[in-house]
Design a protein around this motif. Structure first.
Motif: not given
Length: 433
Positions: A31-39, A170-181
């Motif tokens: 979550d931190y990695a995806i949120v950090g890059h996207g938000l 599943l968590n990583a895939a969904l987070n990337a899809w929902f946040v970045l996609g």
């Protein structure tokens, strides 16, 4: 180091437990990695606040895993397999009830809870959003704890590993899809985690139900058993509450230092948690082996296993400390931090690495005493070590976030002294079912 039969038993339980435990903090690290890059930094700080609250709520209920592991393992060692499964089923019902209660109580209080941390306005609003959505997954999170405890008590750490890996992917895939996609912001990160955790809980329910049917154990809640599970977990609740007071106090102090300090501290905390779960794998083996051997009345085997696991804890801590030093230059890029956060994060990694050998011994002995059912001592030890930490944290608050982390080292040293002293005695070596 020569591998003995006792080592093989420890590794049989600890290696799969390592994978399962590491997957848990990886949920938030992803979550931190995806949120950090996207938000950006503000969202990372908000995630740090909400993540701390959620970790506190879940960890206060860790007795659902630890207490269940100890009771199921002890009954298994004594040959009472039906009674062992009955304890597990009651623990799962208790988890569902507590999860529903957390939603009812914490949902309306979410803004007030976040406000206690003193986060900036932008961080506070995002933290409330993440917290409220994540609360929907609370029953699932707690069922995962209880189900994991059942299987560990039955000396099965492989199934929790499989479930944890599947949930993490599943968590990583969904987070990337929902946040970045899809661009759902921090809400997308929360929804991805809720879905992954709930599906993981469904797998545990299916596995435990199949085992209960095989042994003829009813799946309906036994009120006496649920009450017993809750009562037995009270001392572990006190112990865990003390742990969370320490981590919450540190987060509050870091929040008041500034956004960069909070972001660096939040990332360092997740790295430390990842390492802690890795070391806790040996402690999980300690819970299962200690409960089973004491249930069978074998004190000599309990002592021998404890000595060997402490050795494993020390060497594992040394290895993890060296890995932190080696990985230190790579961490800022992983989380896409700004220059100020980068400097603070790099500085924090030194004390994180230095205290790993101490953590290795502390976590092993903590697991051994939990497996022995020595919860009352652990509760009192938690109170005294917390009292040792708080003055150090207050003193460190005027010297920056690195000093604050060194105060956590004071706490770990206090825990080391209390646990070594207890393990050297005989009061915890209670045998039988």
């Amino acid at each position: 180091m020569l591998i003995t039969p006792k080592d093989r038993e420890i590794l049989r339980l600890a290696v799969p437990a390592f994978g399962a435990l590491v997957a848990e903090p990886l949920f938030l690290l992803a979550d931190y990695a995806i949120v950090g890059h996207g938000l950006g930094t503000t969202a990372v700080g908000a995630l740090g606040v909400a993540g701390t609250v959620l970790a506190t709520l879940v960890n206060l209920c860790v007795f659902l895993a630890y207490g269940t592991t100890a009771s199921v393992a002890r009954q298994t060692g004594a040959g009472n397999h039906t009674r062992a499964m009955r304890s597990g089923v009651d623990g799962i019902w208790l988890a569902l009830g507590i999860g529903a209660l957390l939603i009812a109580v914490c949902w309306p209080l979410a803004p007030a809870i976040v406000e206690l941390f003193g986060a900036a306005e932008g961080q506070g609003a995002q933290a409330v959003t993440y917290l409220r959505i994540s609360l929907i997954g609370a029953p699932g999170m707690l069922v995962v704890l209880a189900g994991t405890g059942v299987l560990r008590g039955l000396q099965d750490t492989v199934t929790p590993l499989v479930v944890a890996i599947g949930s993490f992917v599943l968590n990583a895939a969904l987070n990337a899809w929902f946040v970045l996609g899809l661009g759902w912001g921090i809400a997308g990160s929360a929804w991805g985690t809720v879905i992954a955790q709930t599906l993981g809980a469904a797998v545990y329910l299916a596995v435990v139900a199949r085992g209960a049917r095989r042994l003829g154990t009813p799946l309906t809640p036994g009120l006496a058993g649920v009450k017993e599970a809750g009562t037995a977990g009270f001392a572990l609740l006190v112990r865990t509450l003390c742990l969370r007071v320490v981590l919450l106090a540190a987060t509050v102090i870091a929040t008041r230092m500034g956004e960069a300090e909070l972001a660096a501290y939040a990332i360092a905390t997740q790295v430390w948690t990842l390492l802690a779960f890795a070391l806790d794998a040996i402690a999980i083996a300690g819970q299962a082996i200690t409960g089973r051997s004491l249930g069978a009345g074998d004190v000599a085997s309990t002592r021998a296993a404890t000595r060997r696991m402490v050795q494993w804890g020390i060497w594992s801590g040394v290895l993890l400390g060296l890995l932190v030093v080696a990985a230190r230059p790579l961490l800022p890029g992983l989380f896409d931090t700004d220059p100020q956060v980068t400097d603070l994060l790099l500085a924090l990694m030194w004390p994180v690495a230095a205290f790993q050998p101490v953590c290795g011994v502390v976590f092993v002995l903590d697991g051994v005493l939990i497996g022995a059912g020595d919860q009352r001592y652990l509760a009192w030890a938690g109170v005294w070590t917390t009292l040792a930490y708080l003055p150090a944290a207050l003193l460190a608050s005027g010297f920056g976030v690195v000093a604050l982390w060194c105060a956590l080292g004071v706490w770990m040293l206090a825990r080391l002294v209390s646990l070594v002293r207890r393990a050297a005695g005989t009061a915890w070596l209670v045998t039988g079912a």
